[in-house]
Design an enzyme around this catalytic site. Structure first.
Site, short mmCIF file in Angstrom:
data_model
loop_
_atom_site.label_atom_id
_atom_site.label_comp_id
_atom_site.label_asym_id
_atom_site.label_seq_id
_atom_site.Cartn_x
_atom_site.Cartn_y
_atom_site.Cartn_z
CG MET A 181 17.42 31.72 39.43
SD MET A 181 16.43 30.22 39.18
CE MET A 181 17.47 28.96 39.95
CG ASP A 227 14.48 24.11 35.51
OD1 ASP A 227 14.35 25.33 35.52
OD2 ASP A 227 14.16 23.38 36.47
CG ASP A 237 13.56 27.36 40.28
OD1 ASP A 237 13.67 26.41 41.06
OD2 ASP A 237 13.81 27.26 39.05
CG MET A 281 19.58 23.65 32.72
SD MET A 281 20.29 22.78 34.15
CE MET A 281 18.97 22.94 35.33
CB SER A 316 11.29 21.83 39.06
OG SER A 316 12.36 21.67 38.15
CG MET A 347 18.32 28.21 33.74
SD MET A 347 18.68 27.19 35.19
CE MET A 347 17.25 26.14 35.20
CG HIS A 393 9.76 25.34 36.63
ND1 HIS A 393 9.52 26.70 36.49
CD2 HIS A 393 11.11 25.20 36.63
CE1 HIS A 393 10.68 27.34 36.41
NE2 HIS A 393 11.66 26.44 36.49
CG HIS A 431 14.03 28.81 34.33
ND1 HIS A 431 14.54 28.45 35.56
CD2 HIS A 431 14.76 29.87 33.92
CE1 HIS A 431 15.54 29.25 35.87
NE2 HIS A 431 15.70 30.12 34.89
#
Length: 220
Positions: free
Chosen positions: A137, A35, A175, A37, A8, A68, A33, A66
């Site tokens: 998660m 993320d 994750d 957000m 990540s 979020m 990965h 991913h």
């Protein structure tokens, strides 16, 4: 099949992103990965599309993105243009999940769904045939470096059973709080892919940390 490892980038050194990405390129990692957000769906902000566009040319691993965020389906076009391999949306953020998955696949990406720690895997039973991957998660989303939630082991076993009994082909990714010890237990419980952030980027020898996770295999 050997365990899929997806470091990540959220745990990388933001001052030296290029250095850390090139390290991942040289490693045994399978994916990278990312993320994203929004500070609404989760209480934090991370990468935006300008950052992704800037680093995309040097990334050699398939992108495991991913989201979020609220209304993640609005960004299908942008992620497809960046040649993202897997677009991962939260079950909790998609009112019309089947429609969202169809849009992701129509854009040429693999479709994945994430479940927060409190969301039972059984809610995915009717949508499993449409999925390429389920991400569980094992911490509360929004921050790196959290403690692993033990209930994730049983949750992984239940999801593995649902997938196998239904004859589905989707992968299970985990994750949060992944390290050598929790990773081994998760793989044994049925996980196919592990996201590792703090464990990899905080390790004295990141390439060795990735190789160790990559070597994990189920006994059965």
């Amino acid at each position: 099949m050997s365990t899929i490892i997806s470091p990540s980038l959220l745990s990388a050194d933001f001052l030296h992103l290029e250095r850390d990405i090139r390290m991942i390129n040289q490693s045994q990692a399978d994916w990278l990965h990312i993320d994203i957000m929004d500070g609404v769906f989760v209480p934090n902000l991370s990468f935006g599309f300008p950052i992704l566009e800037a680093i995309r040319p040097i990334i050699e691993k398939p992108l495991d993105v991913h989201l979020m965020i609220v209304e993640p389906i609005k960004f299908v076009r942008e992620l497809s243009a960046l040649k993202v391999d897997t677009m991962n949306v939260h079950y909790e953020a998609c009112t019309h999940l089947h429609r969202a998955l169809g849009a992701i696949k129509d854009a040429g990406m693999k479709a994945a769904v994430t479940l927060n720690p409190h969301t039972p895997v059984e809610l995915l039973r009717d949508i499993l045939p449409e999925l390429d991957m389920v991400l569980l998660m094992s911490v509360n989303p929004g921050y790196g470096g959290q403690r692993f939630i033990e209930q994730t082991i049983d949750k992984t076993r239940r999801l593995r059973r649902m997938i196998d009994e239904g004859g589905h082909s989707c992968l299970i990714e985990i994750d949060g709080g992944v390290n050598a010890q929790t990773g081994a237990r998760l793989v044994e419980a049925g996980a196919d892919a592990l996201v590792a952030g703090s464990y990899v980027f905080g390790h004295a020898a990141p390439l060795e940390a990735i190789a160790g996770l990559k070597a994990l295999k189920r006994n059965s």
